[in-house]
Design a protein around this motif. Sequence first.
Motif, PDB file in Angstrom:
ATOM      1  N   LYS A   5       0.858  -1.185   0.000  1.00 39.32           N
ATOM      2  CA  LYS A   5       0.000   0.000   0.000  1.00 39.32           C
ATOM      3  C   LYS A   5       0.891   1.232   0.000  1.00 39.32           C
ATOM      4  O   LYS A   5       1.826   1.338   0.780  1.00 39.32           O
ATOM      5  CB  LYS A   5      -0.913  -0.015   1.225  1.00 39.32           C
ATOM      6  N   TRP A  46      -2.011   0.957  -4.467  1.00 40.57           N
ATOM      7  CA  TRP A  46      -1.149  -0.207  -4.235  1.00 40.57           C
ATOM      8  C   TRP A  46      -0.116  -0.296  -5.342  1.00 40.57           C
ATOM      9  O   TRP A  46      -0.383   0.042  -6.506  1.00 40.57           O
ATOM     10  CB  TRP A  46      -1.986  -1.487  -4.172  1.00 40.57           C
ATOM     11  N   CYS A  98      -6.970  -6.108  -2.823  1.00 41.18           N
ATOM     12  CA  CYS A  98      -6.593  -5.104  -1.827  1.00 41.18           C
ATOM     13  C   CYS A  98      -7.589  -3.948  -1.816  1.00 41.18           C
ATOM     14  O   CYS A  98      -7.924  -3.401  -0.750  1.00 41.18           O
ATOM     15  CB  CYS A  98      -5.193  -4.565  -2.123  1.00 41.18           C
TER      16      CYS A  98
END
Length: 209
Positions: A5, A46, A98
Motif C-alpha cells: 500500500k 497499491w 486489496c
Amino acid sequence: MLCEKFSHSKHRSLLQKYYAHPDTPINNSSDSKFKPWLWDNKGACWLMIDCDEIVATFGCLRVEIGNQLACKKGMRLHVRSDYHDKFFDFYYKNLDPCCYDWMQQNKISNVFMTVNFHNLKTFINLCRFHTRIKYYLDFYSEYAIKILQKPHSILPYFIEERSVWQYAVWCSDVDWQTSWRNTKNFDLDTISKFDKFFTKSKNGWNFTL
C-alpha cells in the motif's frame, strides 16, 4: 515481488524512479499528475514492486455521489510493458483484492469506475475481464465476492469528469443519480459495440461474474 500500500514517506524514492522510467504513462509521470497526497488522505494506492522498482500501480478514491459513498477504483492503473505477461496475476491476485479490503475497512459497498472517452477498447476489455474474477475468487474476501456478484452497469451515456467525457460503470443497490454529473449521449457505433458484448438493461448495459 511485493504488493504494498502506497505511503508517501516510505515510497518517495521509488516514486521518483517510477516517474523517470520511459514506460510510465504521462498521467502517472509527476507529482502533479500522480497526486501522491491523495492516496494517504482520500483513498489508497497499491504498488507492485520488483527489484526495488515500481512495476504496477492501482488506486482508488473515496467519493460522494449524491448521498452515496462510493469507491472510484482502477485509478492510475498501469502495468509496465515488460511485465504485461503478469497483468492478470497482478490485478486479480493482488491489486483488486486489496481495493475491496480497503472498501470493507471504510464501510463502502458502492463501486464506480471510469475510463476516458478515447479509450473505448480499454473500457470494453476491463468490463469483459470482470468475468475472469471467477477464476481468482480464492484471493478475494467474502465481502468482495458479495459485491462482485452484483450486476455492474455501464451507464448509457458519457459523464463529465474534470472537463473530460468518460465511460462509466456503477455497481450499487441504489440507482445512479443522473444529476451528479453532466452527461452526453453515445453515438450509434458505441451503442452497437456495447450491444455486442453486454446485456441491455434499464440502466444501460449489465455484466456480472
